[in-house]
Design a protein around this motif. Structure first.
Motif, PDB file in Angstrom:
ATOM      1  N   ARG A 190      52.136 116.439 -17.456  1.00 41.18           N
ATOM      2  CA  ARG A 190      51.151 117.574 -18.349  1.00 41.18           C
ATOM      3  C   ARG A 190      50.516 118.429 -17.524  1.00 41.18           C
ATOM      4  O   ARG A 190      50.361 119.624 -17.757  1.00 41.18           O
ATOM      5  CB  ARG A 190      50.192 116.832 -19.357  1.00 41.18           C
ATOM      6  N   LEU A 249      51.856 111.146 -25.422  1.00 37.26           N
ATOM      7  CA  LEU A 249      50.928 112.320 -25.769  1.00 37.26           C
ATOM      8  C   LEU A 249      51.641 113.441 -24.921  1.00 37.26           C
ATOM      9  O   LEU A 249      51.537 114.690 -25.278  1.00 37.26           O
ATOM     10  CB  LEU A 249      49.732 112.072 -24.829  1.00 37.26           C
ATOM     11  N   GLU A 295      42.470 108.771 -23.130  1.00 36.53           N
ATOM     12  CA  GLU A 295      43.310 109.785 -23.258  1.00 36.53           C
ATOM     13  C   GLU A 295      43.874 109.986 -24.919  1.00 36.53           C
ATOM     14  O   GLU A 295      43.872 111.129 -25.076  1.00 36.53           O
ATOM     15  CB  GLU A 295      44.662 109.542 -22.473  1.00 36.53           C
ATOM     16  N   ARG A 305      40.763 112.004 -26.045  1.00 29.84           N
ATOM     17  CA  ARG A 305      40.685 113.339 -25.583  1.00 29.84           C
ATOM     18  C   ARG A 305      41.714 114.370 -26.213  1.00 29.84           C
ATOM     19  O   ARG A 305      41.579 115.744 -26.250  1.00 29.84           O
ATOM     20  CB  ARG A 305      40.892 113.148 -24.096  1.00 29.84           C
ATOM     21  N   HIS A 306      42.939 113.677 -26.445  1.00 30.36           N
ATOM     22  CA  HIS A 306      43.958 114.648 -26.943  1.00 30.36           C
ATOM     23  C   HIS A 306      44.312 114.368 -28.534  1.00 30.36           C
ATOM     24  O   HIS A 306      45.596 114.252 -28.970  1.00 30.36           O
ATOM     25  CB  HIS A 306      45.120 114.455 -26.123  1.00 30.36           C
ATOM     26  N   ASP A 355      44.247 116.409 -30.720  1.00 31.97           N
ATOM     27  CA  ASP A 355      45.208 117.565 -31.126  1.00 31.97           C
ATOM     28  C   ASP A 355      46.391 117.129 -31.069  1.00 31.97           C
ATOM     29  O   ASP A 355      47.626 117.711 -32.003  1.00 31.97           O
ATOM     30  CB  ASP A 355      45.132 118.991 -30.360  1.00 31.97           C
ATOM     31  N   ARG A 356      47.049 116.011 -30.604  1.00 32.53           N
ATOM     32  CA  ARG A 356      48.369 115.602 -30.396  1.00 32.53           C
ATOM     33  C   ARG A 356      48.760 114.257 -31.209  1.00 32.53           C
ATOM     34  O   ARG A 356      49.886 114.051 -31.467  1.00 32.53           O
ATOM     35  CB  ARG A 356      48.983 115.236 -28.866  1.00 32.53           C
TER      36      ARG A 356
END
Length: 287
Positions: free
Chosen positions: A98, A153, A192, A195-196, A198-199
């Motif tokens: 990523r 992710l 993680e 933090r992500h 949005d995914r």
């Protein structure tokens, strides 16, 4: 994006390394050095256990301290592949893919393909564990969880999401007050996933954000009761070997919570933990 663009002080020429000046974030240059070594540890196609990773490369005995690598006289040994090493690589390579994708799509694709292959190889060989050296780990459930999280992710593949939800880590309290380490890597997945968000779908995003806040609140309360202000209050009252790493693990949770949730107290707790490590401690010594 910040890494690729050189933001946050991590850009090209920010470090005194040979690669400085190549137009790539020095942090990514440093990470690539280790990633390239990990890629060399993969068992080649056509060989038994293809796709898995050799556990380590080390001297046949503990090397005397201090000894520079170039002066080390001991023979070196390549250790057999293990499930845990393979999954740790799968997680790291999936995350790295990523980070490198915006600036080096070819390298990102290489990492992701290797991560997928490693994960599949580990599923075919789920119980190959390391022995010797005092660093045994005979429970790969947390490594499977972390690897599935990073692969999900990165790819959005439903099969990785199914593995995540089937894991005991999905509903576990992963932010332990003693901190986490190489033997407990599920918290990396939790960080993680928070933090992500949005995914993730809305329910999963809310779940992992709430877990992060609960974990950070727990660590903050303990940190505020510590005389030297560090985020480490071992359950049994005894500082573990490697306790500085445990402090950093807890500081990482607090710093991540500060980034995502915007709570200033979390940031202060992480900084005070760094103060402890850099000299504000009982012996006035930087660790």
């Amino acid at each position: 994006t910040d890494l690729v663009a050189g933001g946050a002080g991590l850009g090209d020429r920010s470090l005194a390394i040979p690669e400085a000046g190549n137009g790539v974030s020095d942090a990514l240059d440093e990470a690539r050095w280790e990633l390239d070594w990990m890629l060399k540890m993969i068992v080649p196609p056509g060989q038994p256990l293809a796709g898995m990773l050799h556990h380590k490369l080390s001297d046949d005995q503990w090397t005397g301290i201090p000894t520079l690598p170039a002066d080390d006289p001991r023979p070196r040994e390549l250790h057999p592949p293990t499930t845990t090493a393979t999954l740790d690589f799968a997680a790291v390579a999936a995350m790295a893919s990523r980070l490198y994708a915006p600036g080096d799509a070819a390298y990102a694709a290489t990492l992701l393909a290797a991560a997928r292959t490693a994960y599949d190889a580990a599923k075919r060989n789920p119980d190959r564990y390391a022995t010797g050296g005092g660093y045994d780990d005979r429970d790969a459930r947390d490594e499977f969880f972390w690897a599935a999280a990073e692969l999900y992710l990165t790819t959005g593949d439903a099969s990785y999401r199914a593995d995540l939800e089937a894991s005991p880590g999905w509903n576990a309290d992963l932010y332990m007050q003693d901190g986490f380490s190489w033997q407990q890597v599920a918290p990396f997945a939790a960080l993680e996933l928070s933090r992500h968000a949005d995914r993730l779908d809305a329910a999963a995003a809310a779940h992992w954000r709430a877990a992060l806040q609960a974990g950070a609140d727990k660590l903050l309360a303990l940190q505020q009761a510590e005389p030297f202000g560090l985020a480490y209050t071992p359950v049994d009252g005894t500082y573990a070997w490697g306790s500085n790493a445990q402090i950093l693990a807890n500081a990482q949770v607090l710093a991540t919570a500060a980034d995502i949730l915007g709570t200033a107290a979390y940031r202060s707790a992480a900084i005070e933990s760094m103060d402890y490590l850099l000299g504000r401690n009982g012996i006035g010594q930087s660790y």
